[in-house]
Enzyme design. Structure first.
Site, short mmCIF file in Angstrom:
data_model
loop_
_atom_site.label_atom_id
_atom_site.label_comp_id
_atom_site.label_asym_id
_atom_site.label_seq_id
_atom_site.Cartn_x
_atom_site.Cartn_y
_atom_site.Cartn_z
N HIS A 103 7.65 8.66 4.51
CA HIS A 103 6.42 9.47 4.67
C HIS A 103 6.66 10.94 4.35
O HIS A 103 5.82 11.78 4.66
CB HIS A 103 5.81 9.32 6.08
CG HIS A 103 5.34 7.93 6.38
ND1 HIS A 103 4.36 7.64 7.31
CD2 HIS A 103 5.69 6.73 5.86
CE1 HIS A 103 4.16 6.33 7.36
NE2 HIS A 103 4.98 5.75 6.49
N GLU B 149 -0.65 -2.01 5.14
CA GLU B 149 0.27 -1.96 6.29
C GLU B 149 0.14 -0.61 7.00
O GLU B 149 0.19 -0.53 8.22
CB GLU B 149 1.72 -2.18 5.84
CG GLU B 149 2.70 -2.44 6.98
CD GLU B 149 3.05 -1.20 7.78
OE1 GLU B 149 3.16 -1.30 9.02
OE2 GLU B 149 3.19 -0.13 7.19
N GLU B 150 0.02 0.45 6.21
CA GLU B 150 0.11 1.80 6.78
C GLU B 150 -1.00 2.12 7.78
O GLU B 150 -0.76 2.83 8.75
CB GLU B 150 0.10 2.87 5.67
CG GLU B 150 1.34 2.85 4.78
CD GLU B 150 2.61 3.29 5.51
OE1 GLU B 150 2.53 3.66 6.69
OE2 GLU B 150 3.67 3.24 4.87
N ASP C 251 0.80 -1.23 0.00
CA ASP C 251 0.00 0.00 0.00
C ASP C 251 0.84 1.28 0.00
O ASP C 251 1.99 1.31 0.43
CB ASP C 251 -0.97 0.02 1.19
CG ASP C 251 -0.26 -0.15 2.53
OD1 ASP C 251 0.72 -0.92 2.60
OD2 ASP C 251 -0.68 0.49 3.52
ZN ZN Z 1 5.17 3.76 6.33
ZN ZN Z 2 6.49 0.96 5.56
#
Ligand code: ZN
Ligand code: ZN
Length: 390
Positions: free
Chosen positions: A362, A136-137, A78
């Protein structure tokens, strides 16, 4: 770096896949195009992927020529709701979405590993389970896949995953036995008092003063409540109250996160948190409502699996380039696999300051040195084979 099992064409393939995924980022549980590409590539290798696992996840099994144990290799797929600021040919084509954590790399690495291991099938004893995970995020992707049978027969005896790592220079590898990433808890607290005129506080109960003391008192969890040798972070990140300078509001609100490595300590934190919040609010005459939610559990590497990953890493980048204390208070939901299967999460150095590839995960300018793909793939391949042969 030692020569790897990957040909120049294999490496080009991994880079091309990574760039394609990068240009087409998809958010958590929306990885439809991505998982479609994954399934198609796995089919092209002669595997029979199971799709729709945990909504958008994909699993494929590779049976070695000889019987043996099962190793699970996991990649996440993702992207993030971030607008990319890099000016590169493979820049995100979707405004407001970006592969700013490197999950595009993980997916293309695991596809590369699958291709290699399929060609090594005759030498394999046991089964490799390739696991392409959604979401996952936001957390929940690993759990969704596990609920959907990701760990069902054949149950994996070991699990390995990796993450490109911007805190490490290209060519460095982090393999940390024990806790590596923190548990991620989230709290929301509403404190209710009694509104009043700001000039006449004695007619009300001030929730702002109360909340201020709650924020301060919570800092004692880390500073007084646990051993100075244990790492705990309590961060209040949002505080909201009031409508005007001359009104004491009826209520005040805050939100934030607790991070911790140690699992035993993690178990005790909700109760400690609640005791402090309720105690302060009681003392000051306010009512309180607390929502305390678990997100990720601590990511804990099994020492034996870490030794296998380390040996693989040493073969690829040399002893001097393997670091054993890469840890962060960030969270990772590979922890859900590691809580059930002994395994290891490997940090693959991807930073290259000389190419301007220095931005953190990020960040809207996040990007990796793509030479990390071959290194990561070779280590994952070797770790899997080492485990099956051990
Ligand atoms: Zn991340
Ligand atoms: Zn990651």
């Amino acid at each position: 770096m030692t020569t790897t099992a990957f040909s120049a064409a294999d490496v080009q393939d991994m880079v091309a896949t990574r760039r394609d995924l990068h240009a087409h980022p998809e958010l958590a549980f929306e990885e439809v195009r991505t998982s479609g590409i994954v399934a198609e590539k796995l089919r092209a290798l002669g595997l029979e992927p199971r799709t729709g696992v945990g909504k958008t996840g994909v699993i494929a099994m590779l049976q070695g020529a000889r019987p043996g144990r099962t190793v699970l290799l996991r990649a996440d797929m993702d992207a993030l709701p971030i607008h990319e600021e890099n000016d590169v040919p493979y820049r995100s084509g979707t405004p407001g979405k970006m592969h700013a954590c490197g999950h595009d790399c993980h997916t293309s690495i695991l596809l590369g590993v699958a291709k290699r291991l399929v060609s090594e099938r005759d030498a394999l004893a046991g089964t490799v389970k390739f696991c392409f995970q959604p979401a996952e995020e936001v957390g929940g992707g690993a759990e969704a896949m596990i609920k959907d049978g990701a760990l069902a027969a054949p149950a994996p005896d070991a699990a390995f995953g990796l993450h490109v790592w911007q805190d490490l220079d290209l060519g460095k590898i982090g393999v940390t036995p024990g806790p590596m990433m923190a548990a991620v808890d989230e709290f929301t607290v509403t404190v209710t008092g009694k509104g009043a005129h700001a000039a006449m506080p004695h007619f009300g109960i001030d929730p702002v003063v109360c909340l201020a003391q709650v924020v301060t008192a919570l800092q004692t969890i880390a500073s007084r409540g646990v051993s100075p040798l244990s790492a705990v972070v309590v961060s209040v990140t949002q505080v909201k109250a009031g409508t005007a300078f001359n009104i004491i509001p009826e209520s005040a609100w805050m939100n934030g996160t607790v991070r911790v490595f140690d699992e035993a300590l993690w178990e005790t934190l909700p109760a400690r948190f609640e005791r402090i919040v309720r105690g302060v609010c009681d003392a000051l005459g306010c009512r309180t409502e607390i929502r305390y939610q678990r997100s990720n559990r601590p990511t804990v590497n099994d020492p034996r699996m870490a030794a296998i990953a380390r040996a693989a890493a040493v073969e690829v980048v040399g002893e001097e380039n393997v670091v054993d204390d890469v840890r962060t208070m960030g969270g990772e939901d590979f922890s859900q696999f590691l809580a059930r299967v002994p395994g290891c999460f490997i940090a693959v150095g991807s930073r290259n300051e000389s190419k301007g590839l220095k931005w953190d995960h990020h960040h809207p300018r996040f990007d990796v040195d793509e030479a990390s793909l071959e290194i990561g793939a070779e280590i994952l391949r070797r770790a899997a084979r080492r485990f099956l042969e051990s």
